[in-house]
Enzyme design. Structure first.
Site, PDB file in Angstrom:
ATOM      1  N   ASN A   1      57.214 -31.012  20.903  1.00 40.31           N
ATOM      2  CA  ASN A   1      57.953 -29.864  20.350  1.00 40.31           C
ATOM      3  C   ASN A   1      59.257 -29.578  21.070  1.00 40.31           C
ATOM      4  OD1 ASN A   1      56.436 -29.066  22.634  1.00 40.31           O
ATOM      5  ND2 ASN A   1      56.530 -26.921  22.016  1.00 40.31           N
ATOM      6  N   TYR A   2      59.507 -30.252  22.185  1.00 42.72           N
ATOM      7  CA  TYR A   2      60.660 -29.896  23.014  1.00 42.72           C
ATOM      8  C   TYR A   2      61.536 -31.122  23.214  1.00 42.72           C
ATOM      9  CZ  TYR A   2      63.092 -27.868  27.074  1.00 42.72           C
ATOM     10  OH  TYR A   2      64.037 -27.379  27.942  1.00 42.72           O
TER      11      TYR A   2
ATOM     12  N   ARG B   1      50.575   4.242  53.847  1.00 43.81           N
ATOM     13  CA  ARG B   1      49.352   3.566  54.297  1.00 43.81           C
ATOM     14  C   ARG B   1      48.978   2.367  53.432  1.00 43.81           C
ATOM     15  NH1 ARG B   1      46.140   9.205  54.657  1.00 43.81           N
ATOM     16  NH2 ARG B   1      47.843   9.805  53.280  1.00 43.81           N
TER      17      ARG B   1
ATOM     18  N   TYR C   1      46.407  15.144  41.983  1.00 44.46           N
ATOM     19  CA  TYR C   1      47.169  14.171  42.769  1.00 44.46           C
ATOM     20  C   TYR C   1      47.160  12.826  42.041  1.00 44.46           C
ATOM     21  CZ  TYR C   1      46.663  17.366  46.814  1.00 44.46           C
ATOM     22  OH  TYR C   1      46.694  18.432  47.669  1.00 44.46           O
TER      23      TYR C   1
ATOM     24  N   ARG D   1      52.792 -47.563  14.203  1.00 43.46           N
ATOM     25  CA  ARG D   1      52.439 -48.160  15.496  1.00 43.46           C
ATOM     26  C   ARG D   1      52.645 -49.661  15.393  1.00 43.46           C
ATOM     27  NH1 ARG D   1      46.221 -46.965  14.148  1.00 43.46           N
ATOM     28  NH2 ARG D   1      45.755 -48.914  13.088  1.00 43.46           N
TER      29      ARG D   1
ATOM     30  N   GLY E   1      55.909  17.608  51.613  1.00 39.18           N
ATOM     31  CA  GLY E   1      54.507  18.037  51.552  1.00 39.18           C
ATOM     32  C   GLY E   1      54.088  18.410  50.143  1.00 39.18           C
TER      33      GLY E   1
ATOM     34  N   LYS F   1      52.817   3.734  45.692  1.00 37.91           N
ATOM     35  CA  LYS F   1      51.355   3.919  45.700  1.00 37.91           C
ATOM     36  C   LYS F   1      50.724   4.245  44.346  1.00 37.91           C
ATOM     37  CE  LYS F   1      49.141   7.446  47.817  1.00 37.91           C
ATOM     38  NZ  LYS F   1      48.442   8.137  48.926  1.00 37.91           N
TER      39      LYS F   1
ATOM     40  N   ARG G   1      47.745 -20.015  24.746  1.00 34.22           N
ATOM     41  CA  ARG G   1      48.937 -19.301  25.233  1.00 34.22           C
ATOM     42  C   ARG G   1      49.486 -18.369  24.150  1.00 34.22           C
ATOM     43  NH1 ARG G   1      52.454 -24.071  27.085  1.00 34.22           N
ATOM     44  NH2 ARG G   1      53.945 -22.373  27.424  1.00 34.22           N
TER      45      ARG G   1
END
Ligand code: UD1
Ligand code: CA
Length: 459
Positions: free
Chosen positions: A386-387, A16, A101, A440, A78, A23, A333
């Site tokens: 960083n990558y 269901r 249950y 710069r 059952g 479930k 993160r």
């Protein structure tokens, strides 16, 4: 009290639910239903907990690990058939067996203890936990005889029109004398509307054998609800959410708007912390005392110390020390550690990064795989590069340093203590302690040149 064992039925498919997820693994307030059931036995001196698994057995094992014993029900014939599969594990035991249950997740420890105490007191062969509900649809009904004793349980599908009017229902929680339970289960037949072996038939079988069957009515019928479909899942969720929020409020947490505050089952919160609207606290999050969390804070598996303020932010798998502030609009993160009294402001993203005590990262910054010392100021628009397309590299920044606005830190790179990086620099070499780095283009002013540039004419 005699020794206590528990059997949790969790082998059914849960058709269901119309779900790929098995479930009893559907979460209620962040925790799989079957785990709620196992956890409810935690403080109850239960000698053996047997979980009967079938559909999705491996996934249930992954969730509950070695906290329980497993019994396999190969074919779902059952609830009585399911319970019988636990026999090998408990056949030689004396005492009381609690039968539960896996899809009845809201049951409180208090109710279970009361049920056990009542069962002992009544010296019954079995005690059924019942509830009187306004809408009994779908539940097994408790049929009582002229002396008001429980004579049998009739399932909705097998009930007469008259029996369907009964509002006292079977919650699916029982206490059995362990030895009598196995003998009775073997006598259950499957002559009913669903062709299943119903555990509920044990009641009539025991009564016919002149055994005592008691019924204990739960105080709060809401906590005995079974979850068979997504509508009931959402009802269980809102009931448990209310219960969790009230528990925290009673422990000294202010929740300004409980209706918009979502706290998962295993979260801990210290006293005098205030939760503002739309706060979501998930997983193993722990929050200290005197914090202010929200509005709009979404925390997963966070370790937050005392007197921390967090607003309008998303944070996962990280640690925040006392007195730090985060947000508005920060994204923290995994593997980040924000030190005491540090400040992380708006539009800042941190990943796998340590921010030292008292340091400030106030605006528009990304730091990944970085370490920042104490009392350092990271200017607006700083980016750790960083990558390199293949690997991640570290950026190290010392104590009491100053990173000017709009700086790129091309990792791997180290900026020392008390160093100063000029705004707009792209730093790809280490900056020694105490050094001033500027990287710069030099500015050129062309005097009088601007008047010759095209302009839009004003009308
Ligand atoms: C069951 C009860 C009903 C009660 C209701 C309470 C029976 C026959 N009916 O109905 O009286 O009012 O719970 O919520 O017991 N399971 C197995 N193996 C099986 C069949 C079921 O392990 O072969 C497990 C399921 O995973 C579930 C539990 O037993 O956790 C109950 O089964 P379910 O089919 O949901 O029973 P209900 O129709 O809800
Ligand atoms: Ca059910």
């Amino acid at each position: 009290m005699s020794s206590i064992h528990a059997v949790i039925l969790a082998a059914g498919q849960g058709t269901r639910m119309k779900s790929k997820l098995y479930k009893v693994l559907h979460p209620v307030c962040g925790k799989p239903m079957v785990q709620h059931v196992v956890d409810s036995l935690d403080t109850m001196q239960v000698s053996n907990v047997v979980v009967v698994v079938g559909h999705g057995a491996d996934k249930v094992r992954e969730t509950l690990q070695d906290r329980v014993i497993y019994a396999m029900q190969e074919e779902q014939l059952g609830t009585a058939h399911a319970a019988l599969q636990a026999k090998d594990a408990l056949a030689d035991k004396a005492g009381t067996t609690l039968l539960l249950y896996g899809d009845v997740p809201l049951l409180s420890k208090e109710t279970l203890s009361k049920l056990l105490a009542y069962h002992e007191e009544q010296k019954a062969a079995a005690t059924v936990l019942t509830a009187v509900v306004s809408d009994p649809t779908g539940y097994g009904r408790i049929v009582r005889d002229e002396t008001n004793e429980v004579s049998r349980i009739v399932e909705q599908k097998d009930a007469s029109d008259e029996e369907r009017l009964i509002t006292e229902i079977n919650t699916g929680i029982y206490c059995f004398d362990n030895q009598k339970m196995w003998d009775t289960l073997r006598m259950v037949k499957n002559e009913n509307a669903q062709g299943e072996y119903y555990i509920t038939d044990c009641v009539a079988i025991l009564r016919e054998a002149n055994e005592k069957v008691a019924a204990f009515s739960a105080v709060d019928p809401d906590e005995t609800m079974g979850v068979n479909d997504r509508v009931q899942l959402s009802m269980a969720e809102s009931y448990m959410r209310r219960r969790i929020n009230e528990m925290h409020m009673r422990n000294g947490v202010t929740i300004i708007d409980p209706a918009s505050t979502y706290i998962e089952a295993d979260v801990t919160i210290g006293s005098d912390t205030v939760l503002l609207p739309n706060t979501v606290l998930k997983g193993n999050t722990s929050i200290g005392s005197d914090c202010k969390i929200g509005p709009q804070a979404d925390l997963t598996d966070m370790d937050v110390s005392d007197t921390v303020c967090i607003s309008y932010s998303v944070l996962t798998h990280s640690k925040i020390d006392e007195g730090a502030t985060v947000g508005p609009f920060a994204y923290i993160r995994p593997q980040t550690h924000i030190g005491p009294h540090a400040k992380v402001g708006d539009f800042v993203e941190l990943k796998n990064t340590i921010i030292g005590a008292g340091s400030k990262v106030n605006h528009l910054t990304y730091l990944g795989d970085s370490e920042v010392g104490q009392d350092t100021n990271i200017g607006c628009g700083t980016i750790s590069v960083n990558y390199d397309g293949a690997k991640k590299h570290k950026t190290m920044i010392g104590d009491r340093s100053f990173i000017g606005c709009n700086t790129n830190l091309v990792a791997p790179v180290t900026v020392g203590n008390e160093a100063y990086v000029a705004a707009g620099s792209t730093i790809n070499q280490d900056v020694p302690d105490g050094a001033f780095a500027i990287a710069r283009e030099r500015q050129t002013n062309k005097l009088g040149y601007a008047v010759n540039l095209p302009r839009k004419q004003s009308e």
